[in-house]
Design a protein around this motif. Structure first.
Motif, PDB file in Angstrom:
ATOM      1  N   ASN A 160       0.817  -1.211   0.000  1.00  0.00           N
ATOM      2  CA  ASN A 160       0.000   0.000   0.000  1.00  0.00           C
ATOM      3  C   ASN A 160       0.854   1.265   0.000  1.00  0.00           C
ATOM      4  O   ASN A 160       0.477   2.272  -0.614  1.00  0.00           O
ATOM      5  N   SER A 171      -0.454   5.972   1.995  1.00  0.00           N
ATOM      6  CA  SER A 171      -1.078   4.648   1.904  1.00  0.00           C
ATOM      7  C   SER A 171      -2.520   4.697   2.410  1.00  0.00           C
ATOM      8  O   SER A 171      -3.402   4.011   1.881  1.00  0.00           O
ATOM      9  N   LYS A 172      -2.780   5.527   3.411  1.00  0.00           N
ATOM     10  CA  LYS A 172      -4.151   5.667   3.933  1.00  0.00           C
ATOM     11  C   LYS A 172      -5.060   6.261   2.872  1.00  0.00           C
ATOM     12  O   LYS A 172      -6.195   5.805   2.676  1.00  0.00           O
ATOM     13  N   LEU A 175      -5.902   3.663   0.231  1.00  0.00           N
ATOM     14  CA  LEU A 175      -6.936   2.713   0.639  1.00  0.00           C
ATOM     15  C   LEU A 175      -8.324   3.342   0.621  1.00  0.00           C
ATOM     16  O   LEU A 175      -9.326   2.625   0.555  1.00  0.00           O
TER      17      LEU A 175
END
Length: 206
Positions: A160, A171-172, A175
């Protein structure tokens, strides 16, 4: 002349107490949520077709992680006592290695932003290129859930972070991309192009 009448102590009627207790029991049964242990949600691959050829992987294209019943890790055939944050970085380095890239691997490398090209390695002892890199994780039936989840979290986090960095987001944020929106769907596809999330989870040893 008034007569004193001897009065007994008044009693509280307990005839309805059983009904009240029963109603309270029904109330708590209806309103209480009982947590169920559903395990780890994972999508299993479809069964292989009879005529499907067996794919062989070069040893260097497999990043091996083993966990025994004592929660001891063996990473690339070496005992591993480092934190999960370092395991994540080692997975990232393995995935972004271009040891022996074909034209597809070269195209993937050229599509990376400059800061990722600088960090990408070209070790011939590691993976040929991201599309051939496979992270293999095998646990023992005695391995704790905590370690099992920690290892999988580190591996998924590695991918990610690669995807997020490739398109300039965290990466957050990666997602949270909404693929129902065209712009975010294209960003998602661009992040993963040529870098599949290839994680192999082997059946645990008894």
């Amino acid at each position: 002349m008034a007569r004193n009448k001897e009065r007994g102590t008044p009693e509280v009627s307990s005839g309805s107490m059983a009904d009240i207790a029963f109603l309270l029991l029904i109330f708590f049964l209806v309103t209480t949520t009982i947590a169920n242990d559903k395990g780890i949600l994972m999508q299993l691959p479809p069964p292989p077709e009879d005529d499907q050829p067996e794919i062989e992987f070069q040893e260097r294209n497999i990043f091996k992680i083993l966990a025994n019943s004592n929660d001891q890790l063996l990473v690339e055939n070496e005992p591993y006592n480092k934190p999960m944050s370092e395991l994540k970085e080692e997975v990232k380095a393995f995935v972004l290695n271009f040891g022996n890239p074909d034209q597809e691997g070269i195209d993937t490398y050229n599509s990376l932003p400059s800061q990722m090209k600088v960090k990408a390695k070209q070790s011939p002892e590691s993976s040929d290129h991201p599309k051939k890199a496979v992270v293999s994780f095998k646990a023992n039936r005695g391995t704790s859930y905590e370690l099992y989840i920690d290892v999988l979290d580190a591996v998924h986090a590695a991918y990610n972070e690669i995807y997020g960095e490739r398109v300039g987001i965290t990466s957050k944020e990666f997602l949270e991309l909404d693929q129902s929106k065209d712009v975010e769907k294209r960003m998602y596809q661009q992040a993963r192009a040529g870098i599949p999330k290839a994680i192999s989870i082997a059946e645990p040893d008894k």
